[in-house]
Scaffold this active site. Structure first.
Site, mmCIF file in Angstrom:
data_model
loop_
_atom_site.group_PDB
_atom_site.id
_atom_site.type_symbol
_atom_site.label_atom_id
_atom_site.label_comp_id
_atom_site.label_asym_id
_atom_site.label_seq_id
_atom_site.Cartn_x
_atom_site.Cartn_y
_atom_site.Cartn_z
ATOM 1 C CD GLU A 115 63.450 -35.621 -0.165
ATOM 2 O OE1 GLU A 115 63.218 -36.907 0.247
ATOM 3 O OE2 GLU A 115 64.606 -34.900 -0.240
ATOM 4 C CD GLU A 135 59.785 -31.423 2.839
ATOM 5 O OE1 GLU A 135 60.251 -32.658 2.284
ATOM 6 O OE2 GLU A 135 60.037 -31.185 4.222
ATOM 7 C CB CYS A 161 67.791 -40.444 2.020
ATOM 8 S SG CYS A 161 66.187 -39.805 1.045
ATOM 9 C CB SER A 197 63.462 -33.466 2.960
ATOM 10 O OG SER A 197 62.329 -34.245 3.210
ATOM 11 C CE LYS A 254 69.655 -45.618 5.516
ATOM 12 N NZ LYS A 254 68.441 -44.246 5.561
ATOM 13 C CD GLU A 289 67.676 -43.342 9.151
ATOM 14 O OE1 GLU A 289 67.688 -42.427 8.465
ATOM 15 O OE2 GLU A 289 67.362 -44.529 8.576
ATOM 16 C CD GLU A 329 64.204 -39.117 16.311
ATOM 17 O OE1 GLU A 329 64.551 -39.393 17.368
ATOM 18 O OE2 GLU A 329 64.788 -38.341 15.313
ATOM 19 C CB CYS A 335 73.593 -46.111 -0.566
ATOM 20 S SG CYS A 335 72.595 -44.769 -0.133
#
Lengths: 671, 172
Positions: free
Chosen positions: A279, A282, A299, A319, A358, A361, A366, A503
């Site tokens: 990151e 990037e 994230c 990102s 999560k 996710e 993908e 979190c």
């Protein structure tokens, strides 16, 4: 300073906004079901009532303190009112406590016992008819039969997250909390942050459990079970075993997981350092080219889902880095499998997360190789505690063991991922070093104060001023995006976490969470960071080794294959309005907010008129729909699914002639 | 997609949708006027269709769950399609003691409504009870659309329904 008399004792008050806060300051724990310090007071549950003498029995959460006011918290009157309120709440509550996931952690159960409700004299409607349970999604289960209508979920969803997925519906005895039209959560724009479950005092909203899948894998000798543990879990789990809030129990977690039969116990922090390498690179690339700024972090899976649903125009700013959980999963299924010469099908990757989203996710298509998910199961901090108890482990007396290598090494930059501001801070440390060759010596910000949902900072790197913002609420994120679009927020890097405090305040953490406890956990993480020998992700030698062996350099082709992802807009509203005609050709005109403002309604009217003029009602079905996810190029219309952008009213006739009429001819030919 | 609906019915859709936008325009696209907006929409459609509610929510910048909450709070709003004739039977205290329930039973039986069902399958009648129509002197009272039927009995109610049916059948 003004004073109040509470149960005969003089108590001074100052900035307290309600009597409840003053009573709690006096060391008296009044019961509350509907009070949450970070939400507006509601006064619905009547648990926090106090006796204010001639003023009567009042709800302390909605009454401001007054100088000279005398109150009693346990008078006969108060006890009677509270007990009656409890009995009435229990009257329509599904009281199958023994089989409820919240048993032992339920406030209603606790209060019924504490205040001596020995019988419920009233008819219970849930004995006869049960409302359906919503388990439509991988993250959150809603059981309306256990709802006490405290409204915490409604307010956290609206006030803190700005989502307003849940609201009260119906009236009187028929009131329920429900998404629009009584739909399931999977069918509305819920992002699965799970904060509704965090504030739910009963078992009405819970995070969906998947312990069975994990124990099955642990009991299967043909499987190599690889665990990863997120940073926030290590400062949250201890509370459930009576340890002080914020205690770092990572050594005991590693031991506990090994005793349960885990083959490898790794640290998500390793993947957090890896995330930062990607990151930060990037980010520097975008700073160099000036494209895709501001860069939003990716994230938080709840934030990513929100961006895909509501801000498709911002997706190029997200990102492309996968979250640490998913980077870890991909590294395990790709390189760990290769390095240990194992069949990927025999590896089961389990993550322990402080988070509900999560679970969603991990199931995104993908993040799978040939149909096999990179992360097979996600359990929460609470679920891990339950497993430890089920395996009969005396958690507090377990010895501390280290993580397994190589994915057990991490730096201080990784551990602060678990708290608001941490991802941005960690990225800055590495970006600074990469540009200047020196380490950033000062901290970007101290840990975020309880209740503070947004912060900003500036850092000068090699003559360039980098502006950073962090938000830990989706309502705050929406406000920031509004400012950004108005040109008032010229940030370069924006970190978004959905949950209060980041979190550490996720929906998988210990129940009945408070802002103060979240802040303690964040301090626990900051302490680990400060005590670390290496505090910058680029100094993680295991990460360096992974690049040397497999990934080459950050943002290399291999890194992009394994560690990055792409985003796609998701339709927020599935509905459409059938307006006119029937027949083989479908013309849909978007009347979503953006297209509407760009004149789609006039386009729609013109189409209606043209159809009638040409006598084509039989051939064309005209409908109004809500979003084609191309808001920038509106108004959008679709003819048989083919989207036509910039369909301004002036172009209606042209589109009708060039696209709709040929489509009708083709359809006729088919018949 | 209803491909075989008669033409005038199909053109209704766009006309009604235009009405929705006129209503929103008249109330300044302002969510504080939500109840009035919903009333006007219900006057047009005879109920609050889900897709239109979603559109209203989007147009007013509010969440569909909030609009749904308001629409389900007030008894005057219906999220189910209503019949051409809306039969409202008063079951307030005065009407109740003057035996409104047997009237209700007779009406429901005559229309063949199953328990919990409000509207007949042919969409001709809907039946609901209301708490007071403010006409206690005429108890028990039934109101059908705008017409008041005072001092009802089960027999009179059935006769009244027969009359409406005869009128409708001959009109077809």
């Amino acid at each position: 300073m003004p004073h109040m008399k509470i149960d005969g004792r003089e108590i001074a008050f100052d900035a307290e906004t309600n009597i409840l806060q003053v009573v709690r300051k006096a060391g008296i724990e009044l019961p509350t079901l509907c009070y949450q310090a970070h939400l507006s007071p509601f006064g619905a549950c009547r648990m926090c009532v106090v006796d204010a003498g001639a003023r009567g029995v009042v709800t302390s959460c909605t009454t401001p303190p007054e100088d000279g006011l005398e109150i009693r918290t346990a008078s006969d009157r108060v006890r009677r009112v509270r007990k009656m309120a409890l009995e009435l709440l229990l009257a329509s509550h599904d009281r199958n406590c023994l089989t409820c996931g919240k048993s032992g952690l339920c406030k209603l159960q606790d209060y019924a016992e504490r205040y001596g409700v020995e019988t419920v004299r009233f008819f219970n409607p849930t004995d006869e008819v049960k409302q359906p349970i919503d388990d439509s999604n991988p993250c959150i289960v809603r059981d309306p039969n256990k709802c006490v209508l405290c409204g915490n979920c409604v307010r956290v969803c609206y006030e803190h997250q700005g989502m307003h997925v849940l609201d009260f519906a119906g009236r009187g005895a028929n009131v329920t909390v429900s998404p629009a039209y009584g739909k399931a959560l999977a069918d509305v724009d819920c992002v699965y942050c799970g904060q509704c479950a965090t504030v739910c005092p009963t078992g009405a909203i819970q995070v969906r459990g998947e312990i069975d899948a994990v124990t099955r894998a642990l009991n299967d000798p043909s499987k190599t079970v690889v665990f990863q543990v997120a940073p926030a879990v290590r400062v949250g789990l201890g509370e459930l075993f009576g340890l002080p809030v914020g205690t770092n129990v990572e050594g005991k977690i590693a031991t506990a997981l090994r005793r349960m039969g885990a083959d490898r116990v790794f640290d998500t922090n390793f993947a957090a350092d890896l995330t930062i390498m990607e990151e930060a690179t990037e980010f520097l690339h975008r700073m160099e080219t000036g494209e895709g700024l501001p860069l939003f972090t990716s994230c938080c899976p709840a934030w990513v889902k929100l961006a895909e649903q509501s801000y498709p125009e911002l997706l190029p700013h997200l990102s492309t880095c996968r979250s640490p959980q998913q980077m870890f999963g991909a590294v395990v299924k790709t390189y760990f499998a290769r390095d240990t010469a194992q069949d990927v099908a025999d590896i089961v990757c389990v993550s322990v997360m402080p988070c509900a989203a999560k679970k969603f996710e991990a199931r995104r298509p993908e993040f799978a190789i040939a149909g096999q998910p990179d992360v097979d199961a996600v359990i929460t901090t609470q679920e891990l505690a339950r497993m430890i108890r089920a395996y009969g482990l005396d958690f507090t007396s377990l010895p501390d063991e280290p993580w397994d290598q190589p994915y057990g090494e991490s730096t201080g930059a990784a551990v602060i991922f678990g708290a608001a501001g941490g991802v941005a801070e960690a990225a800055l440390r590495t970006a600074y070093q990469q540009l200047t060759g020196e380490e950033l010596t000062r901290d970007l910000w101290q840990t975020t104060a309880p209740g503070e949902t947004s912060r900003e900072a500036e850092v000068t790197i090699a003559g360039t001023t980098v502006r950073i913002a962090t938000v830990n609420s989706l309502a705050a994120a929406a406000a920031l995006i509004t400012r950004m679009k108005a040109g008032e927020a010229p940030y370069h890097l924006i970190e978004v976490m959905a949950c209060p405090g980041g979190c550490v305040g996720g929906a998988g953490q210990p129940p009945h969470d408070t802002l103060a406890r979240r802040a303690c956990r964040a301090q626990g993480l900051a302490a680990i960071d400060h005590g670390s020998e290496r505090r910058q992700s680029h100094r993680n030698t295991a990460v360096q080794a992974l690049y040397a062996e497999h990934l080459d350099t950050p943002n290399s082709h291999a890194a992009h294959e394994t560690l990055h992802t792409a985003y796609a807009s998701r339709r927020r509203i599935e509905e459409s309005i059938t307006l006119e005609g029937g027949g083989p050709v479908m013309v849909e005109v978007c009347v979503g907010t953006c297209c509407f403002q760009q004149g789609s309604y006039a386009t729609l009217q013109k189409f209606g008129k043209l159809l009638r003029q040409h006598g084509l009602d039989d051939a064309v079905a005209l409908s109004a729909t809500f979003c084609f996810e191309r808001c920038g190029q509106g108004p959008n219309i679709a003819v048989n699914g083919q989207v036509i952008e910039n369909a301004v009213p002036e172009r209606a006739e042209e589109i009708f002639r060039d696209v709709v009429l040929p489509a009708i001819t083709t359809a006729d030919a088919c018949v | 997609m209803p491909a075989t609906a008669p033409l005038p019915a199909r053109q209704e859709g766009l006309r009604k949708f235009q009405k929705v936008n006129d209503v929103l325009e008249r109330y300044g696209w302002d969510a504080t006027n939500l109840i009035a907006i919903l009333q006007q929409i219900q006057a047009e459609y005879r109920y609050l269709p889900q897709d239109i509610l979603t559109y209203v929510a989007t147009a007013l910048g509010r969440s569909p769950s909030e609009i749904f909450g308001v629409a389900t709070f007030y008894a005057q709003f219906s999220l189910e399609p209503k019949g051409k004739y809306e039969v409202r039977l008063c079951d307030g205290t005065a009407c109740h003691v003057r035996r409104s329930i047997p009237v209700l039973q007779a009406i429901r039986e005559k229309l063949g409504l199953a328990p919990g069902e409000q509207t007949t399958k042919d969409m001709r009648f809907s039946v609901e009870t209301v708490s007071c129509l403010g006409a206690c002197g005429l108890a028990p009272v039934v109101v059908i659309n705008e017409t008041v039927y005072p001092q009802m009995t089960p027999e009179a109610a059935v006769k009244m329904l027969n009359e409406i049916n005869a009128r409708e059948d001959s009109a077809q």
